[in-house]
Write a protein that holds these residues in place. Structure first.
Motif, PDB file in Angstrom:
ATOM      1  N   UNK A   2     -38.721  15.514  -2.261  1.00 22.06           N
ATOM      2  CA  UNK A   2     -37.790  15.145  -1.019  1.00 22.06           C
ATOM      3  C   UNK A   2     -37.773  13.173  -1.504  1.00 22.06           C
ATOM      4  N   UNK A   3     -36.748  13.229  -0.220  1.00 23.91           N
ATOM      5  CA  UNK A   3     -36.245  11.199  -0.910  1.00 23.91           C
ATOM      6  C   UNK A   3     -37.663  10.226   0.088  1.00 23.91           C
ATOM      7  N   UNK A   4     -37.008   9.583  -0.472  1.00 23.60           N
ATOM      8  CA  UNK A   4     -38.032   8.511  -0.136  1.00 23.60           C
ATOM      9  C   UNK A   4     -37.747   8.351   1.552  1.00 23.60           C
ATOM     10  N   UNK A   5     -38.623   8.697   2.414  1.00 20.63           N
ATOM     11  CA  UNK A   5     -38.663   8.724   4.228  1.00 20.63           C
ATOM     12  C   UNK A   5     -39.004   7.854   5.385  1.00 20.63           C
ATOM     13  N   UNK A   6     -40.397   7.381   4.481  1.00 21.27           N
ATOM     14  CA  UNK A   6     -41.635   6.996   5.627  1.00 21.27           C
ATOM     15  C   UNK A   6     -42.743   6.496   4.649  1.00 21.27           C
ATOM     16  N   UNK A   7     -43.486   5.619   5.127  1.00 24.37           N
ATOM     17  CA  UNK A   7     -44.076   3.957   4.266  1.00 24.37           C
ATOM     18  C   UNK A   7     -45.284   5.065   3.554  1.00 24.37           C
ATOM     19  N   UNK A   8     -45.526   5.681   4.152  1.00 28.69           N
ATOM     20  CA  UNK A   8     -46.131   6.576   3.278  1.00 28.69           C
ATOM     21  C   UNK A   8     -45.650   6.912   1.094  1.00 28.69           C
ATOM     22  N   UNK A   9     -44.898   7.750   1.530  1.00 32.29           N
ATOM     23  CA  UNK A   9     -43.617   7.143   0.317  1.00 32.29           C
ATOM     24  C   UNK A   9     -43.932   5.899  -0.156  1.00 32.29           C
ATOM     25  N   UNK A  10     -43.127   5.157   0.065  1.00 38.03           N
ATOM     26  CA  UNK A  10     -43.204   3.771  -0.038  1.00 38.03           C
ATOM     27  C   UNK A  10     -44.472   3.590  -1.262  1.00 38.03           C
ATOM     28  N   UNK A  11     -45.790   3.445   0.066  1.00 33.16           N
ATOM     29  CA  UNK A  11     -46.709   3.673  -0.861  1.00 33.16           C
ATOM     30  C   UNK A  11     -47.440   4.593  -2.131  1.00 33.16           C
ATOM     31  N   UNK A  12     -46.230   5.902  -1.857  1.00 33.39           N
ATOM     32  CA  UNK A  12     -46.787   6.397  -2.873  1.00 33.39           C
ATOM     33  C   UNK A  12     -46.475   5.688  -4.410  1.00 33.39           C
ATOM     34  N   UNK A  13     -44.958   5.216  -3.950  1.00 32.14           N
ATOM     35  CA  UNK A  13     -43.434   4.599  -5.132  1.00 32.14           C
ATOM     36  C   UNK A  13     -44.720   3.939  -5.849  1.00 32.14           C
TER      37      UNK A  13
END
Length: 125
Positions: A2-13
């Motif tokens: 997946x691409x970075x699309x959400x706050x959850x993705x930011x937190x994971x990164x």
């Protein structure tokens, strides 16, 4: 992936990246001994910082550069920071926002290195 699309993705990164930083023999001492980062306070700021850059939110309030001035960092530290950041992005995401994250990280690294008087250009991967 997946691409970075959400706050959850930011937190994971951010979480995965700083796990790598904290395990890195070059970078961990800068963060944990020289800067004495309080991770419980710092990580939420980093979520806001990257969310603003990649998702357009406007929560981050701060000036990150001055905090780096007194630290014992060299071009090698910037190179390693970028290498770990790129590896983290590539391990979890793919797409235009992920590419933008790497572009922005390289730009931030170059600006900081230049302002701190480090020679050379940052080249990663």
């Amino acid at each position: 992936m997946p691409d970075i699309i959400s706050e959850a993705d930011i937190k994971l990164l951010v979480d995965r990246f700083y796990e790598r930083v904290n395990a890195d023999p070059l970078l961990a001492p800068v963060f944990n001994e020289a800067a004495r980062v309080d991770w419980s306070h710092h990580l939420p700021q980093l979520y806001d910082f990257w969310s603003g850059i990649l998702l357009g939110t406007a929560r981050y309030r701060g000036r990150p550069f001055p905090k780096h001035i007194p630290l014992p960092i060299s071009e090698a530290h910037f190179q390693q920071w970028l290498a770990l950041f790129f590896a983290t992005v590539d391990a979890h995401f793919a797409g235009p926002v992920a590419d933008e994250a790497k572009l922005r990280a390289r730009s931030i690294g170059q600006v900081f290195a230049s302002r701190l008087g480090q020679l050379g250009r940052l080249s990663v991967l």
